[in-house]
Design a protein around this motif. Structure first.
Motif, PDB file in Angstrom:
ATOM      1  N   VAL A   1     -22.429 -30.344  -6.378  1.00  0.00           N
ATOM      2  CA  VAL A   1     -20.899 -30.823  -6.033  1.00  0.00           C
ATOM      3  C   VAL A   1     -20.970 -29.600  -4.573  1.00  0.00           C
ATOM      4  CG1 VAL A   1     -20.293 -31.583  -7.591  1.00  0.00           C
ATOM      5  CG2 VAL A   1     -19.421 -29.095  -7.200  1.00  0.00           C
ATOM      6  N   GLU A   2     -19.665 -29.732  -3.270  1.00  0.00           N
ATOM      7  CA  GLU A   2     -19.052 -29.027  -2.460  1.00  0.00           C
ATOM      8  C   GLU A   2     -18.481 -28.274  -2.708  1.00  0.00           C
ATOM      9  OE1 GLU A   2     -17.253 -32.227   0.316  1.00  0.00           O
ATOM     10  OE2 GLU A   2     -18.444 -33.772  -0.794  1.00  0.00           O
ATOM     11  N   HIS A   3     -18.242 -27.735  -1.730  1.00  0.00           N
ATOM     12  CA  HIS A   3     -17.127 -26.266  -2.277  1.00  0.00           C
ATOM     13  C   HIS A   3     -15.529 -26.962  -2.819  1.00  0.00           C
ATOM     14  CE1 HIS A   3     -20.311 -23.525  -0.566  1.00  0.00           C
ATOM     15  NE2 HIS A   3     -20.184 -23.013  -1.575  1.00  0.00           N
ATOM     16  N   GLY A   4     -15.957 -28.402  -1.711  1.00  0.00           N
ATOM     17  CA  GLY A   4     -13.798 -28.438  -1.962  1.00  0.00           C
ATOM     18  C   GLY A   4     -13.655 -29.104  -3.577  1.00  0.00           C
ATOM     19  N   ALA A   5     -14.894 -30.012  -4.068  1.00  0.00           N
ATOM     20  CA  ALA A   5     -14.652 -30.137  -5.738  1.00  0.00           C
ATOM     21  C   ALA A   5     -14.765 -29.154  -6.660  1.00  0.00           C
ATOM     22  CB  ALA A   5     -16.495 -30.924  -5.606  1.00  0.00           C
ATOM     23  N   ALA A   6     -15.400 -28.756  -6.311  1.00  0.00           N
ATOM     24  CA  ALA A   6     -15.672 -26.858  -7.273  1.00  0.00           C
ATOM     25  C   ALA A   6     -13.824 -26.263  -7.070  1.00  0.00           C
ATOM     26  CB  ALA A   6     -16.690 -26.334  -6.830  1.00  0.00           C
ATOM     27  N   THR A   7     -13.421 -26.294  -6.178  1.00  0.00           N
ATOM     28  CA  THR A   7     -12.524 -25.593  -6.048  1.00  0.00           C
ATOM     29  C   THR A   7     -11.074 -25.917  -7.071  1.00  0.00           C
ATOM     30  OG1 THR A   7     -12.813 -25.508  -3.623  1.00  0.00           O
ATOM     31  CG2 THR A   7     -10.428 -25.071  -4.582  1.00  0.00           C
ATOM     32  N   ALA A   8     -11.129 -27.576  -7.430  1.00  0.00           N
ATOM     33  CA  ALA A   8     -10.113 -27.675  -8.029  1.00  0.00           C
ATOM     34  C   ALA A   8     -10.952 -27.021  -9.822  1.00  0.00           C
ATOM     35  CB  ALA A   8     -10.708 -29.206  -8.652  1.00  0.00           C
TER      36      ALA A   8
END
Length: 342
Positions: A294-301
């Motif tokens: 996943v991209e970093h934005g998705a991993a943020t959650a």
């Protein structure tokens, strides 16, 4: 602009039914995604073995959606609504985006036989630019931040008559995104909490509105260096913030939408921040343990749960779903040794 309603979301669900992919849910073992004591790596199999987790965790694999992110939901709702109303112009649709919203807009426009012009910051990842070209979009690179691309898009729509879409700040876009929670709740009717990353706030506003209707708590997660919603909650109004994070290509809005702030101020919503190093670690953990890229934005959650001092701590027996919202990323950074991704 009127507040987003649950009725907006059910209308969107009917409008895009059969045009988007139903979300896939999968259980996650949080124990193997946490850092091993005294290391910067995830725990891996065997560390903490036998420990009883006090809550149950599922992931919504929305990165399997058309165009690789949840954005396809809002784009399909937006373009379809205008097509049905006869307000889709010959000049097509135009949008400014960090990449994912542009991909979704181009896909939805092509689905309905319309043209798409997409304005990107010059810093947008190459994988997103390439995807736009595959969908037949006219791609324009402008500046280094989303705000600069947005200004160029606004000038273009005023000059050409193209229909202006938006990456997040439009009720049709947010309502489409909110259909994700409807699907999650249908699959997990006993859900207590949904955890979602926030950029400009379209996904968050839609998800939080639907979640509130079902009595589900929403946890809004942002990088410390991209905290538009968190800052707006503190100020009581949308404010400009600086944008500096490993996840800024997808969560790098300078200002959150008024819709998102309105949703954040309701009961049952929590806003939390996570540092970049935890985002990188969570992303790597998904790759190493599940081969999920996943991209970093998705991993943020997910990073809200996985750090040594988690930003959100579920209670005993809490039923939690974390949204993995996008996968438009290259594999190169996942293959680098830990510590070289920032």
């Amino acid at each position: 602009m009127a507040p987003l309603t649950y009725g907006d979301i059910t209308t969107a669900a009917d409008r895009i039914s059969g045009r988007i992919r139903p979300v896939t849910l999968a259980p996650l073992d949080i124990d193997v995604l946490r850092p091993a004591p005294g290391t910067g790596s995830v725990a891996g199999p065997g560390v903490g073995e036998g420990a009883q987790e006090p809550y149950r965790l599922h992931a919504a694999l929305e990165f399997l959606q058309h165009t690789g992110s949840f954005k396809a939901r809002g784009a399909a709702n937006f373009v379809r609504a205008h097509r049905d109303a006869g307000t889709l112009p010959e000049a097509g649709v135009a949008i400014a985006s960090g990449g994912n919203a542009g991909l979704a807009c181009a896909w939805a426009a092509r689905l309905h036989g319309a043209r798409a012009t997409v304005f990107l910051p010059g810093t947008a990842p190459e994988v997103k630019r390439a995807g736009l070209l595959r969908y037949g979009a006219d791609v324009r690179l402008v500046g280094t931040e989303y705000a600069e691309a947005l200004a160029a898009c606004e000038e273009f729509t005023a000059r050409t008559g193209a229909l202006a879409s938006h990456a997040y700040d439009h009720p049709l876009i947010a309502a489409g995104a909110g259909t994700l929670l409807e699907e999650i709740h249908r699959r997990l009717p006993d859900l207590d909490t949904v955890i979602v990353a926030v950029g400009g706030g379209g996904l968050f506003a839609g998800v939080a509105t639907a979640a509130r209707h079902h009595g589900v708590r929403t946890v809004a997660v942002e990088p410390e260096g991209c905290r538009a919603l968190n800052a707006a909650v503190e100020a009581g109004r949308p404010v400009d913030v600086t944008v500096r994070s490993v996840a800024s290509d997808s969560l790098g809005a300078r200002r959150v939408s008024a819709m998102a702030l309105e949703a954040a101020l309701r009961d049952g919503v929590r806003s939390v921040l996570v540092p970049d190093e935890e985002i990188v670690r969570a992303r790597r953990g998904l790759w190493e343990e599940y081969r999920i890229a996943v991209e970093h934005g998705a991993a943020t959650a997910l990073a809200a749960l996985t750090g040594p001092d988690p930003a959100y701590r579920p209670g005993p027996g809490e039923r939690v779903c974390v949204v993995l919202c996008g996968s438009n990323t290259g594999l190169g950074s996942l293959e680098q040794p830990a510590g070289q991704q920032l």
